[in-house]
Scaffold this motif. Structure first.
Motif, mmCIF file in Angstrom:
data_model
loop_
_atom_site.group_PDB
_atom_site.id
_atom_site.type_symbol
_atom_site.label_atom_id
_atom_site.label_comp_id
_atom_site.label_asym_id
_atom_site.label_seq_id
_atom_site.Cartn_x
_atom_site.Cartn_y
_atom_site.Cartn_z
ATOM 1 N N GLY A 123 5.752 6.403 44.805
ATOM 2 C CA GLY A 123 7.120 6.533 44.324
ATOM 3 C C GLY A 123 7.738 5.173 44.074
ATOM 4 N N LEU A 124 8.776 5.181 43.275
ATOM 5 C CA LEU A 124 9.540 3.972 42.976
ATOM 6 C C LEU A 124 10.880 4.100 43.683
ATOM 7 C CD1 LEU A 124 9.018 1.455 41.160
ATOM 8 C CD2 LEU A 124 10.407 2.584 39.416
ATOM 9 N N ASP B 269 14.447 10.028 48.369
ATOM 10 C CA ASP B 269 15.201 8.891 47.829
ATOM 11 C C ASP B 269 14.581 8.250 46.599
ATOM 12 O OD1 ASP B 269 17.113 9.114 49.802
ATOM 13 O OD2 ASP B 269 16.133 7.673 51.149
ATOM 14 N N CYS B 270 13.365 8.647 46.220
ATOM 15 C CA CYS B 270 12.660 7.891 45.179
ATOM 16 C C CYS B 270 13.229 8.168 43.784
ATOM 17 C CB CYS B 270 11.160 8.176 45.213
ATOM 18 S SG CYS B 270 10.691 9.820 44.696
ATOM 19 N N ASP B 271 13.136 7.154 42.913
ATOM 20 C CA ASP B 271 13.574 7.267 41.519
ATOM 21 C C ASP B 271 12.469 7.829 40.636
ATOM 22 O OD1 ASP B 271 16.097 6.025 42.058
ATOM 23 O OD2 ASP B 271 15.045 4.099 42.146
ATOM 24 N N GLY C 188 3.689 13.494 37.495
ATOM 25 C CA GLY C 188 4.890 12.854 37.998
ATOM 26 C C GLY C 188 6.097 13.022 37.105
ATOM 27 N N THR C 189 7.205 12.527 37.616
ATOM 28 C CA THR C 189 8.462 12.650 36.875
ATOM 29 C C THR C 189 9.444 11.595 37.347
ATOM 30 O OG1 THR C 189 10.226 14.200 36.279
ATOM 31 C CG2 THR C 189 9.457 14.268 38.541
ATOM 32 N N ALA C 190 10.365 11.260 36.459
ATOM 33 C CA ALA C 190 11.497 10.422 36.849
ATOM 34 C C ALA C 190 12.579 11.305 37.441
ATOM 35 C CB ALA C 190 12.029 9.674 35.630
ATOM 36 N N GLU C 191 13.259 10.786 38.443
ATOM 37 C CA GLU C 191 14.331 11.543 39.091
ATOM 38 C C GLU C 191 15.676 10.967 38.650
ATOM 39 O OE1 GLU C 191 13.829 14.139 40.874
ATOM 40 O OE2 GLU C 191 11.673 14.022 41.285
ATOM 41 N N GLY C 192 16.091 11.347 37.458
ATOM 42 C CA GLY C 192 17.426 10.949 37.008
ATOM 43 C C GLY C 192 17.459 9.849 35.975
#
Length: 248
Positions: free
Chosen positions: A165-166, A182-184, A202-206
């Motif tokens: 995660g980022l 909490d990951c982006d 995977g995916t970006a969260e926001g």
């Protein structure tokens, strides 16, 4: 520094208990930090319906989470009358990943069914299921080899999986639940023992992320996967070596 003091590339401590259940051809209890998954591999004397008459076998998986595997109780899916979309998606990922471990033409018209049951969830349950499921699969293949059911050793790939995660711009391997929330960017990676990728999920969260960040996440994931691979080899070696077999 991460909440538990790990470096970005460090995975949580792994402990693996072989032969946790007596009856399956392969069984391991796989712990990654506070995530605990029971992985059982069964050899079924039938292949998938669409492969009948082909001489080729199949590898499939099922995934479930116990009602109190998390901090709040969830109903059993059988009680609700249907499997959740999440469970279906995860078990398809596990099945796809573990099919890459086997030359299916060498196992005959049989099915290797991998059951992954999450006893305790603290993030990265699907990747723990894949890494533990591979060990259970190897144990089942060893049982088949001992019984004279295999003409050739069919294990073609070592399979290891890591979630990355980022978080605040930092790439981290093997997220626990707190980090996952909490990951982006949330990424599940499935590797072969040589470092080739089988799946990137995977995916970006926001917000979006760059291709350079993706490359960094994959590299940190591979560093984590190599730590998983060392543990997998340590566990399967005592079963393989007496049979004159090795990991790919």
């Amino acid at each position: 520094m991460r909440p538990d003091g790990r470096q970005p590339h460090e995975i949580r401590p792994i402990t693996i208990e072989p032969d946790f259940i007596r009856y399956p051809e392969g069984s391991v209890l796989y712990r990654a930090g506070d995530t605990v998954v029971l992985c059982n591999a069964s050899v079924l004397d039938r292949t998938a319906p669409f492969l009948r008459g082909s001489g080729e076998g199949w590898v499939t998986a099922e995934y479930a989470m116990l009602p109190r595997a998390t901090d709040t109780r969830s109903d059993r899916e059988v009680t609700r009358g249907k499997q959740s979309g999440r469970s279906q998606e995860i078990q398809r990922l596990i099945g796809r990943s573990l099919r890459a471990a086997v030359t299916r033409g060498e196992i005959g018209e049989r099915t290797l069914a991998i059951d992954c049951d999450v006893l305790q969830a603290d993030g990265s349950t699907r990747t723990a299921s894949i890494s533990g499921g591979w060990i259970a699969l190897v144990f089942a293949l060893c049982r088949m080899y001992e019984q004279g059911l295999l003409n050739e050793w069919p294990l073609s790939n070592l399979i290891a999986s890591v979630a990355v995660g980022l978080i605040g711009g930092e790439a981290r391997a093997d997220l626990d639940y707190g980090e996952d929330v909490d990951c982006d960017v949330d990424l599940n990676l499935v590797f072969t023992g040589e470092g080739n990728l089988i799946e990137v999920q995977g995916t970006a969260e926001g917000r979006s992320f760059s291709r350079d960040q993706l490359s960094t996440l994959i590299e940190v994931g591979w560093q984590g996967a190599q730590q998983v691979i060392l543990k997998q080899k340590e566990i399967v070696a005592p079963r393989l070596e007496p049979l004159g077999l090795t990991t790919p």
